[in-house]
Design a protein around this motif. Structure first.
Motif, short mmCIF file in Angstrom:
data_model
loop_
_atom_site.label_atom_id
_atom_site.label_comp_id
_atom_site.label_asym_id
_atom_site.label_seq_id
_atom_site.Cartn_x
_atom_site.Cartn_y
_atom_site.Cartn_z
N THR A 1 -4.88 -0.95 -12.70
CA THR A 1 -5.64 0.30 -12.82
C THR A 1 -5.35 0.89 -14.20
OG1 THR A 1 -3.87 1.71 -11.95
CG2 THR A 1 -5.36 0.70 -10.34
N GLN B 1 -10.34 -10.21 -10.26
CA GLN B 1 -10.77 -8.84 -10.52
C GLN B 1 -9.64 -7.83 -10.38
OE1 GLN B 1 -13.38 -7.30 -7.28
NE2 GLN B 1 -12.83 -9.18 -6.17
N TYR B 2 -8.49 -8.27 -9.83
CA TYR B 2 -7.37 -7.36 -9.59
C TYR B 2 -6.25 -7.49 -10.62
CZ TYR B 2 -9.61 -7.56 -4.98
OH TYR B 2 -10.52 -7.55 -3.93
N GLU C 1 -10.27 -15.56 -6.38
CA GLU C 1 -10.34 -14.43 -5.45
C GLU C 1 -9.71 -13.17 -6.02
OE1 GLU C 1 -11.68 -14.06 -2.41
OE2 GLU C 1 -12.53 -16.07 -2.34
N ILE C 2 -8.63 -13.31 -6.79
CA ILE C 2 -7.88 -12.13 -7.25
C ILE C 2 -8.15 -11.77 -8.71
CG2 ILE C 2 -6.02 -12.61 -5.60
CD1 ILE C 2 -4.31 -13.53 -7.99
N ARG D 1 -3.46 -3.77 -7.46
CA ARG D 1 -4.32 -4.21 -8.57
C ARG D 1 -4.12 -3.38 -9.84
NH1 ARG D 1 -7.08 -1.53 -4.77
NH2 ARG D 1 -8.38 0.27 -5.34
N LYS E 1 -4.81 -6.95 -4.08
CA LYS E 1 -5.81 -5.88 -4.04
C LYS E 1 -5.15 -4.52 -3.97
CE LYS E 1 -10.00 -4.38 -1.63
NZ LYS E 1 -10.95 -4.68 -0.53
N GLU E 2 -4.10 -4.40 -3.16
CA GLU E 2 -3.39 -3.13 -3.02
C GLU E 2 -2.69 -2.71 -4.31
OE1 GLU E 2 -3.54 -1.07 -0.61
OE2 GLU E 2 -4.50 -2.32 0.93
N ILE F 1 -3.76 -12.32 -1.15
CA ILE F 1 -4.95 -11.72 -1.75
C ILE F 1 -5.00 -10.21 -1.46
CG2 ILE F 1 -7.48 -11.66 -1.68
CD1 ILE F 1 -7.34 -14.71 -1.12
N LYS F 2 -4.70 -9.83 -0.22
CA LYS F 2 -4.69 -8.41 0.14
C LYS F 2 -3.65 -7.64 -0.65
CE LYS F 2 -6.40 -8.84 4.90
NZ LYS F 2 -6.04 -8.72 6.34
N ARG G 1 0.82 -1.20 0.00
CA ARG G 1 0.00 0.00 0.00
C ARG G 1 0.87 1.26 0.00
NH1 ARG G 1 -2.61 -0.68 4.57
NH2 ARG G 1 -4.31 -1.83 3.60
N SER H 1 2.18 1.79 -3.70
CA SER H 1 1.31 1.46 -4.83
C SER H 1 1.31 2.53 -5.92
CB SER H 1 -0.12 1.21 -4.34
OG SER H 1 -0.64 2.36 -3.70
#
Length: 238
Positions: free
Chosen positions: A161, A190-191, A187-188, A159, A156-157, A152-153, A120, A123
């Motif tokens: 863009t 979408q990222y 799970e991932i 991901r 997400k951080e 997974i977290k 994070r 990122s």
């Protein structure tokens, strides 16, 4: 914050969808995991190797640790490269250091994706993410569920863009539990922009091709899945 390095050199990316792209590789020392197939020493030396002339394999020793401004200056000596690969070891251990980097080339992070808080922090600095999915067998972890949750977290951080491409990479051997991998990819999905299935190079541990193709076909129901071996080992590159 200073950071210890193993080496800085120019070569081509040998893995994933950016295969063949010319990069400057900044290899950090140290890792929070201990993978069975790791090719990077864990210990930190007093010196790291710097390739004086791109592609020459002629190195000089430079003192560890290094400052962000010094790294900015060293990588600026290389021309016509796609990006700066931050690899290791585990670069996310040095998120404070990475936050201070200001290079003329975009940053390409190669990570084991287990340090979401550090992810994070940087990122906004990263343009490309090559994130590993590591399972029991690749690395010994005290709690597999906690390890997977961190992975997974982290995805997400970092991901995908409009300004960052994040893809996942998993090493596939004949011992790989593909069902566990499938659950994580679900799970991932979408990222990430795609998942790369990277067969191990060892003939004794290599997954059967039909098993690999069947797993790819299953993954294609949820995400772009590609089988890409390590090309740099075929070429004999660093």
């Amino acid at each position: 914050m200073d950071a210890p390095l193993q080496e800085i050199f120019c070569s081509v990316q040998g893995e994933g969808p950016y295969i063949g792209m010319r990069q400057v590789f900044v290899r950090f020392a140290g890792c929070n995991l201990s993978c069975s197939y790791c090719d990077t020493p864990q210990k930190t030396d007093k010196y790291f190797k710097f390739e004086r002339i791109p592609g020459s394999f002629e190195f000089e020793s430079m003192a560890n640790p290094i400052t962000p401004s010094r790294l900015n200056e060293l990588v600026s000596r290389f021309d016509q490269v796609h990006s700066i690969s931050l690899t290791g070891g585990e670069p996310l251990l040095y998120s404070d250091f990475i936050q201070e980097l200001d290079t003329r080339y975009p940053l390409y992070l190669e990570s084991n994706m287990t340090l979401p808080e550090n992810a994070r922090q940087i990122s906004d600095k990263i343009r490309f993410v090559s994130g590993d999915i590591k399972m029991q067998g690749d690395v010994n972890v005290p709690e597999l569920s906690s390890h997977i949750d961190s992975t997974i977290k982290c995805f997400k951080e970092l991901r995908t863009t409009k300004t960052r491409d994040c893809f996942a990479k998993v090493i596939i051997s004949k011992y790989t539990e593909t069902e566990q991998i499938y659950d994580i990819v679900t799970e991932i999905s979408q990222y990430i922009s795609c998942i790369v299935l990277q067969p191990v190079t060892s003939p004794t541990d290599r997954c059967d091709l039909d098993v690999l193709l069947q797993f790819q076909n299953k993954l294609l129901n949820i995400i772009d899945a590609r089988i890409i071996p390590q090309s740099h080992k075929m070429l004999g590159c660093l």
